[in-house]
Design a protein around this motif. Structure first.
Motif, PDB file in Angstrom:
ATOM      1  N   THR A   1      -4.133 -11.223 -12.986  1.00 23.45           N
ATOM      2  CA  THR A   1      -2.929 -10.438 -12.694  1.00 23.45           C
ATOM      3  C   THR A   1      -2.089 -10.175 -13.944  1.00 23.45           C
ATOM      4  OG1 THR A   1      -1.747 -12.460 -12.101  1.00 23.45           O
ATOM      5  CG2 THR A   1      -2.806 -11.237 -10.306  1.00 23.45           C
ATOM      6  N   ASP A   2      -2.439 -10.824 -15.033  1.00 18.99           N
ATOM      7  CA  ASP A   2      -1.731 -10.614 -16.299  1.00 18.99           C
ATOM      8  C   ASP A   2      -2.441  -9.505 -17.077  1.00 18.99           C
ATOM      9  OD1 ASP A   2      -0.446 -10.649 -18.697  1.00 18.99           O
ATOM     10  OD2 ASP A   2      -0.871 -12.755 -19.175  1.00 18.99           O
ATOM     11  N   MET A   3      -1.895  -8.284 -16.979  1.00 19.74           N
ATOM     12  CA  MET A   3      -2.552  -7.119 -17.583  1.00 19.74           C
ATOM     13  C   MET A   3      -2.578  -7.185 -19.104  1.00 19.74           C
ATOM     14  SD  MET A   3      -3.470  -5.229 -14.963  1.00 19.74           S
ATOM     15  CE  MET A   3      -3.625  -3.514 -15.474  1.00 19.74           C
ATOM     16  N   SER A   4      -1.750  -8.056 -19.694  1.00 17.88           N
ATOM     17  CA  SER A   4      -1.731  -8.147 -21.157  1.00 17.88           C
ATOM     18  C   SER A   4      -3.050  -8.699 -21.691  1.00 17.88           C
ATOM     19  CB  SER A   4      -0.571  -9.029 -21.629  1.00 17.88           C
ATOM     20  OG  SER A   4      -0.777 -10.383 -21.267  1.00 17.88           O
TER      21      SER A   4
ATOM     22  N   ASP B   1      -5.923  -6.268  -6.708  1.00 23.62           N
ATOM     23  CA  ASP B   1      -5.148  -5.332  -5.887  1.00 23.62           C
ATOM     24  C   ASP B   1      -3.698  -5.748  -5.697  1.00 23.62           C
ATOM     25  OD1 ASP B   1      -7.132  -3.472  -5.459  1.00 23.62           O
ATOM     26  OD2 ASP B   1      -7.943  -4.528  -3.717  1.00 23.62           O
ATOM     27  N   ASN B   2      -3.336  -6.951  -6.143  1.00 24.59           N
ATOM     28  CA  ASN B   2      -1.974  -7.438  -5.919  1.00 24.59           C
ATOM     29  C   ASN B   2      -1.093  -7.307  -7.157  1.00 24.59           C
ATOM     30  OD1 ASN B   2      -3.408  -9.394  -7.328  1.00 24.59           O
ATOM     31  ND2 ASN B   2      -2.315 -11.115  -6.383  1.00 24.59           N
TER      32      ASN B   2
ATOM     33  N   LEU C   1      -6.637   1.075 -12.103  1.00 24.31           N
ATOM     34  CA  LEU C   1      -5.416   0.890 -11.322  1.00 24.31           C
ATOM     35  C   LEU C   1      -5.710   0.096 -10.053  1.00 24.31           C
ATOM     36  CD1 LEU C   1      -3.806   4.443 -11.483  1.00 24.31           C
ATOM     37  CD2 LEU C   1      -2.769   2.344 -12.355  1.00 24.31           C
ATOM     38  N   PRO C   2      -4.773  -0.765  -9.623  1.00 25.34           N
ATOM     39  CA  PRO C   2      -4.924  -1.404  -8.309  1.00 25.34           C
ATOM     40  C   PRO C   2      -4.790  -0.354  -7.207  1.00 25.34           C
ATOM     41  CG  PRO C   2      -2.773  -1.892  -9.267  1.00 25.34           C
ATOM     42  CD  PRO C   2      -3.556  -1.187 -10.328  1.00 25.34           C
ATOM     43  N   LYS C   3      -5.210  -0.700  -5.999  1.00 24.10           N
ATOM     44  CA  LYS C   3      -5.165   0.272  -4.899  1.00 24.10           C
ATOM     45  C   LYS C   3      -3.734   0.646  -4.530  1.00 24.10           C
ATOM     46  CE  LYS C   3      -9.599  -1.053  -2.853  1.00 24.10           C
ATOM     47  NZ  LYS C   3     -10.288  -1.636  -1.673  1.00 24.10           N
ATOM     48  N   LYS C   4      -2.833  -0.323  -4.618  1.00 17.98           N
ATOM     49  CA  LYS C   4      -1.419  -0.065  -4.337  1.00 17.98           C
ATOM     50  C   LYS C   4      -0.581  -0.602  -5.481  1.00 17.98           C
ATOM     51  CE  LYS C   4      -1.775  -0.207   0.725  1.00 17.98           C
ATOM     52  NZ  LYS C   4      -1.277  -0.841   1.958  1.00 17.98           N
ATOM     53  N   TYR C   5       0.435   0.153  -5.871  1.00 17.02           N
ATOM     54  CA  TYR C   5       1.298  -0.285  -6.965  1.00 17.02           C
ATOM     55  C   TYR C   5       2.649   0.414  -6.838  1.00 17.02           C
ATOM     56  CZ  TYR C   5      -0.533   4.115  -8.838  1.00 17.02           C
ATOM     57  OH  TYR C   5      -0.912   5.424  -8.996  1.00 17.02           O
ATOM     58  N   ASP C   6       3.657  -0.158  -7.487  1.00 11.83           N
ATOM     59  CA  ASP C   6       5.017   0.388  -7.399  1.00 11.83           C
ATOM     60  C   ASP C   6       5.391   1.215  -8.619  1.00 11.83           C
ATOM     61  OD1 ASP C   6       5.442  -0.862  -4.923  1.00 11.83           O
ATOM     62  OD2 ASP C   6       6.139  -2.710  -5.896  1.00 11.83           O
ATOM     63  N   SER C   7       4.853   0.860  -9.773  1.00 12.83           N
ATOM     64  CA  SER C   7       5.152   1.573 -11.010  1.00 12.83           C
ATOM     65  C   SER C   7       4.059   1.240 -12.018  1.00 12.83           C
ATOM     66  CB  SER C   7       6.524   1.172 -11.568  1.00 12.83           C
ATOM     67  OG  SER C   7       6.552  -0.209 -11.885  1.00 12.83           O
TER      68      SER C   7
END
Length: 205
Positions: free
Chosen positions: A28-31, A48-49, A71-77
């Motif tokens: 989950t750490d995209m860095s 996906d989270n 990209l994850p399936k759902k995201y806010d920004s």
């Protein structure tokens, strides 16, 4: 295709490998997603989270086989760092949530043909020297930096219906850009720009 089973993923562990597709569902750490210069990697599937994926500067720069933004399936920004996807084989950018697009983030993406952005802040030369880019669509409040769309010789149309655009000399060296919302901006019968788009052209081109 390889699924990496550990949350403690480190990108250097696949350096020099022949992995074309990488699935990392626990990270989950995209860095940690820094694959700059990997010539083999085509596809990356992420967890996906991840609500707000953030790609660091040069994360996938010159990954010449990469075909899509992971990209994850759902995201806010979404946040895309400087040069993050520069020189990749991405064919489409479709980000339907608020985003920040860094300097030269997609520069030199010569397979890129279509861009769709919603409520985006786009930095200088974010889309520059994209030789196959034909159409860009904006929705929501969009801020375009200086020369953010630069030297895209095949760009023909930008869609701005429903968009509130703030821009400063954002379009340059796009010789085929003659349409807005798929309508010609120049009226050959009057020898002048169409009144509907005249102010936009003089202000932003």
């Amino acid at each position: 295709s390889v699924t990496y089973p550990d949350i403690e993923f480190m990108a250097y562990e696949i350096e020099g490998s022949n992995i074309e597709e990488l699935n990392i569902p626990y990270v989950t750490d995209m860095s940690k997603l820094v694959f700059k210069g990997n010539k083999v990697l085509k596809k990356v599937t992420v967890a996906d989270n991840i609500e707000s994926p953030s790609y660091v500067n040069s994360a996938f720069q010159n990954c010449t086989s990469l075909e899509a933004i992971p990209l994850p399936k759902k995201y806010d920004s979404v946040s895309v760092g400087h040069f993050a996807f520069s020189g990749t084989a991405i064919s489409e950018v479709d980000i339907n949530k608020p985003s920040t697009i860094g300097r030269s983030a997609f520069s030199g993406c010569n397979a890129l043909t279509d861009v769709k952005l919603t409520s985006a802040a786009v930095d200088s030369r974010a889309f520059s020297s994209c030789n196959a880019l034909k159409e860009i669509s904006f929705k929501g409040g969009t801020t375009l930096g200086e020369l953010s769309i630069y030297n895209c010789p095949e760009l023909e149309n930008i869609n701005i219906a429903g968009a509130d655009i703030t821009s400063e000399d954002s379009f340059d060296k796009c010789p085929k850009l003659t349409k807005i919302d798929s309508k010609p901006v120049f009226d050959s019968s009057t020898g002048d720009f169409v009144p509907e788009y005249k102010d936009f052209v003089f202000k932003y081109f």
